[in-house]
Design a protein around this motif. Structure first.
Motif, PDB file in Angstrom:
ATOM      1  N   PHE A  47       0.830  -1.214   0.000  1.00  0.00           N
ATOM      2  CA  PHE A  47       0.000   0.000   0.000  1.00  0.00           C
ATOM      3  C   PHE A  47       0.863   1.262   0.000  1.00  0.00           C
ATOM      4  O   PHE A  47       0.645   2.187   0.773  1.00  0.00           O
ATOM      5  CB  PHE A  47      -0.920  -0.032   1.221  1.00  0.00           C
ATOM      6  CG  PHE A  47      -2.094   0.907   1.144  1.00  0.00           C
ATOM      7  CD1 PHE A  47      -2.948   0.901   0.057  1.00  0.00           C
ATOM      8  CD2 PHE A  47      -2.366   1.789   2.178  1.00  0.00           C
ATOM      9  CE1 PHE A  47      -4.049   1.770   0.003  1.00  0.00           C
ATOM     10  CE2 PHE A  47      -3.454   2.656   2.138  1.00  0.00           C
ATOM     11  CZ  PHE A  47      -4.289   2.649   1.041  1.00  0.00           C
ATOM     12  N   CYS A  48       1.856   1.301  -0.894  1.00  0.00           N
ATOM     13  CA  CYS A  48       2.707   2.474  -1.059  1.00  0.00           C
ATOM     14  C   CYS A  48       2.336   3.178  -2.347  1.00  0.00           C
ATOM     15  O   CYS A  48       3.008   3.047  -3.365  1.00  0.00           O
ATOM     16  CB  CYS A  48       4.181   2.077  -1.060  1.00  0.00           C
ATOM     17  SG  CYS A  48       4.968   2.345   0.510  1.00  0.00           S
ATOM     18  N   ARG A  49       1.255   3.921  -2.307  1.00  0.00           N
ATOM     19  CA  ARG A  49       0.790   4.657  -3.466  1.00  0.00           C
ATOM     20  C   ARG A  49       1.520   6.001  -3.547  1.00  0.00           C
ATOM     21  O   ARG A  49       2.240   6.376  -2.614  1.00  0.00           O
ATOM     22  CB  ARG A  49      -0.721   4.872  -3.362  1.00  0.00           C
ATOM     23  CG  ARG A  49      -1.504   3.576  -3.221  1.00  0.00           C
ATOM     24  CD  ARG A  49      -2.984   3.823  -3.003  1.00  0.00           C
ATOM     25  NE  ARG A  49      -3.239   4.562  -1.779  1.00  0.00           N
ATOM     26  CZ  ARG A  49      -4.439   5.004  -1.402  1.00  0.00           C
ATOM     27  NH1 ARG A  49      -5.487   4.763  -2.174  1.00  0.00           N
ATOM     28  NH2 ARG A  49      -4.595   5.665  -0.274  1.00  0.00           N
ATOM     29  N   GLY A 103      -6.469  11.101   4.823  1.00  0.00           N
ATOM     30  CA  GLY A 103      -5.554  12.197   5.121  1.00  0.00           C
ATOM     31  C   GLY A 103      -4.094  11.800   5.162  1.00  0.00           C
ATOM     32  O   GLY A 103      -3.230  12.506   4.673  1.00  0.00           O
ATOM     33  N   ARG A 104      -3.794  10.621   5.775  1.00  0.00           N
ATOM     34  CA  ARG A 104      -2.415  10.132   5.862  1.00  0.00           C
ATOM     35  C   ARG A 104      -2.401   8.635   5.632  1.00  0.00           C
ATOM     36  O   ARG A 104      -3.267   7.903   6.130  1.00  0.00           O
ATOM     37  CB  ARG A 104      -1.802  10.436   7.229  1.00  0.00           C
ATOM     38  CG  ARG A 104      -1.450  11.883   7.479  1.00  0.00           C
ATOM     39  CD  ARG A 104      -0.691  12.012   8.793  1.00  0.00           C
ATOM     40  NE  ARG A 104       0.579  11.293   8.732  1.00  0.00           N
ATOM     41  CZ  ARG A 104       1.356  11.066   9.812  1.00  0.00           C
ATOM     42  NH1 ARG A 104       0.958  11.475  11.009  1.00  0.00           N
ATOM     43  NH2 ARG A 104       2.492  10.428   9.692  1.00  0.00           N
ATOM     44  N   ASP A 105      -1.391   8.177   4.886  1.00  0.00           N
ATOM     45  CA  ASP A 105      -1.213   6.737   4.670  1.00  0.00           C
ATOM     46  C   ASP A 105      -0.048   6.164   5.468  1.00  0.00           C
ATOM     47  O   ASP A 105       0.202   4.960   5.413  1.00  0.00           O
ATOM     48  CB  ASP A 105      -0.989   6.451   3.176  1.00  0.00           C
ATOM     49  CG  ASP A 105      -2.284   6.460   2.382  1.00  0.00           C
ATOM     50  OD1 ASP A 105      -3.358   6.573   3.013  1.00  0.00           O
ATOM     51  OD2 ASP A 105      -2.236   6.358   1.146  1.00  0.00           O
ATOM     52  N   PHE A 106       0.692   7.013   6.205  1.00  0.00           N
ATOM     53  CA  PHE A 106       1.776   6.563   7.085  1.00  0.00           C
ATOM     54  C   PHE A 106       2.778   5.672   6.336  1.00  0.00           C
ATOM     55  O   PHE A 106       3.227   4.656   6.861  1.00  0.00           O
ATOM     56  CB  PHE A 106       1.207   5.818   8.303  1.00  0.00           C
ATOM     57  CG  PHE A 106       0.136   6.570   9.030  1.00  0.00           C
ATOM     58  CD1 PHE A 106       0.464   7.557   9.958  1.00  0.00           C
ATOM     59  CD2 PHE A 106      -1.206   6.310   8.782  1.00  0.00           C
ATOM     60  CE1 PHE A 106      -0.526   8.269  10.620  1.00  0.00           C
ATOM     61  CE2 PHE A 106      -2.198   7.020   9.446  1.00  0.00           C
ATOM     62  CZ  PHE A 106      -1.862   7.999  10.371  1.00  0.00           C
ATOM     63  N   LYS A 156      -9.041   0.758  10.505  1.00  0.00           N
ATOM     64  CA  LYS A 156      -9.802   1.920  10.056  1.00  0.00           C
ATOM     65  C   LYS A 156      -8.927   3.033   9.489  1.00  0.00           C
ATOM     66  O   LYS A 156      -9.454   3.957   8.880  1.00  0.00           O
ATOM     67  CB  LYS A 156     -10.639   2.483  11.211  1.00  0.00           C
ATOM     68  CG  LYS A 156     -11.692   1.521  11.743  1.00  0.00           C
ATOM     69  CD  LYS A 156     -12.492   2.146  12.865  1.00  0.00           C
ATOM     70  CE  LYS A 156     -13.549   1.188  13.396  1.00  0.00           C
ATOM     71  NZ  LYS A 156     -14.337   1.783  14.498  1.00  0.00           N
ATOM     72  N   HIS A 157      -7.617   2.982   9.695  1.00  0.00           N
ATOM     73  CA  HIS A 157      -6.748   4.073   9.265  1.00  0.00           C
ATOM     74  C   HIS A 157      -6.510   4.048   7.754  1.00  0.00           C
ATOM     75  O   HIS A 157      -6.543   5.089   7.102  1.00  0.00           O
ATOM     76  CB  HIS A 157      -5.402   3.996   9.994  1.00  0.00           C
ATOM     77  CG  HIS A 157      -5.487   4.283  11.448  1.00  0.00           C
ATOM     78  ND1 HIS A 157      -5.560   5.561  11.968  1.00  0.00           N
ATOM     79  CD2 HIS A 157      -5.525   3.449  12.516  1.00  0.00           C
ATOM     80  CE1 HIS A 157      -5.631   5.511  13.278  1.00  0.00           C
ATOM     81  NE2 HIS A 157      -5.608   4.239  13.637  1.00  0.00           N
TER      82      HIS A 157
END
Length: 359
Positions: free
Chosen positions: A12-14, A22-25, A303-304
């Motif tokens: 999940f590194c888009r 808002g943030r994908d960390f 949920k993040h």
């Protein structure tokens, strides 16, 4: 060396400008992955998108991965001069020599946002001390789960699987072990868990802890690190079609598990392909949109990173397959939930798989 351990994960590194909540960390999650990566000998990642906004972050990740001993790696497929916006988002890294490899783009490059990437698969022949193993990782066309879109999704995935199957049939050595690992975006569980946020009643036949006498759940459907588990016998038509297409080797064999008398298609399939997590868990493990069920109430497990519409959807999209080969077995095929210690964040919106193979 008598065994090796493989990790498969949609990371999940888009691109930086694409976000869910808002943030994908992304940097945080890659750093957490580096904490566990020394445990593996081979790593297969999907959504490892090499583009301008990710370059510095992924270069740093790869340098640190090399320091851990992953000195052999391939990425891609890569876009041509007039090709896709990004690479195919695949990484195959190994601590042992890659003696042959190919990065193959799919002829059907997908639609919607997937068409911005160079969809395809990576093939690597890895030479371990006692045996060579052939490994393929792929990421098929995404399914956006709308009724109108289903014919287009089925057309793309069927074309991509057919091309992959033809490559295995024509280009690989069938006397050597073959492993297929990746995000296939084909759900084996949709008919069982029905729709996102479906009530607990629709989960009765697949939930381990449902007490039919009391008419309620005895507790969560998870225990320790196990995912929600679906039924072994029932599977979706799309899953059945995938197995049929990938059953491409001429040599047949009797699988280690009993073949159900009836599949969802009503046909008796001659399985030549082993779905390792299915065999290990004796059921289809959820890898995306997992849930808790506590006191009869469904709660999203993550949920993040998972989009609101996909939470609690209980999909099985990620797989590790192999063709039975004498002298090549596995010890375990666990689903890696990837929750970071002391945090509610996962390594990804998908679960991964970790499998230890015996050579």
């Amino acid at each position: 060396m008598n065994s090796f351990k493989l990790l498969q994960l949609n990371i999940f590194c888009r691109p930086k400008f694409v976000k869910t909540h808002g943030r994908d960390f992304r940097t945080f999650r890659l750093n957490e992955l580096l904490k566990i990566s020394p445990n593996y000998d081979v790593i297969c990642l999907q959504e490892y998108f090499e583009c301008k906004s990710n370059r510095k972050m992924l270069d740093n990740f790869m340098q640190r991965l090399e320091l851990q001993g992953f000195t052999y790696h391939i990425t891609g497929p890569w876009q041509g001069r007039c090709g896709a916006f990004m690479s195919g988002g695949l990484l195959l890294a190994s601590k042992y020599p890659i003696v042959d490899y190919e990065a193959v783009p799919y002829k059907d490059h997908g639609y919607a946002s997937d068409s911005l990437t160079k969809k395809g698969f990576l093939y690597a022949k890895i030479q371990f001390p006692t045996k060579a193993v052939q490994i393929i990782t792929t990421h098929l066309q995404a399914n956006y789960n709308t009724e109108k879109e289903q014919p287009r999704h089925q057309k793309s995935t069927t074309s991509q699987l057919t091309q992959l199957s033809a490559f295995i049939q024509s280009n690989l050595n069938h006397e050597l072990p073959i492993i297929l690992a990746g995000d296939f975006n084909i759900d084996a569980l949709l008919d069982e868990f029905e729709t996102p946020g479906s009530p607990p009643e629709s989960l009765r036949r697949v939930v381990e802890y449902y007490d039919s006498d009391l008419g309620r759940f005895k507790g969560t459907i998870r225990h320790q690190n196990m995912p929600a588990i679906g039924n072994r016998v029932h599977c979706t038509q799309n899953y059945t079609n995938m197995i049929q297409i990938l059953n491409c080797l001429e040599k047949t064999y009797k699988p280690q598990f009993d073949i159900p008398e009836q599949q969802s298609s009503g046909e008796h399939l001659d399985y030549k392909l082993v779905d390792l997590p299915l065999e290990y868990y004796d059921g289809h493990p959820v890898t995306f949109g997992d849930i808790y069920v506590i006191n009869g109430k469904i709660e999203a497990r993550e949920k993040h990173l998972t989009g609101d519409k996909c939470q609690c959807s209980c999909q099985r999209l990620d797989y590790i397959f192999t063709y039975q080969n004498k002298g090549f077995e596995y010890i375990e095929a666990r689903v890696l939930s990837g929750f970071v210690r002391g945090s509610t964040k996962q390594l990804s919106d998908h679960y991964g798989h970790e499998v230890e193979f015996v050579l």
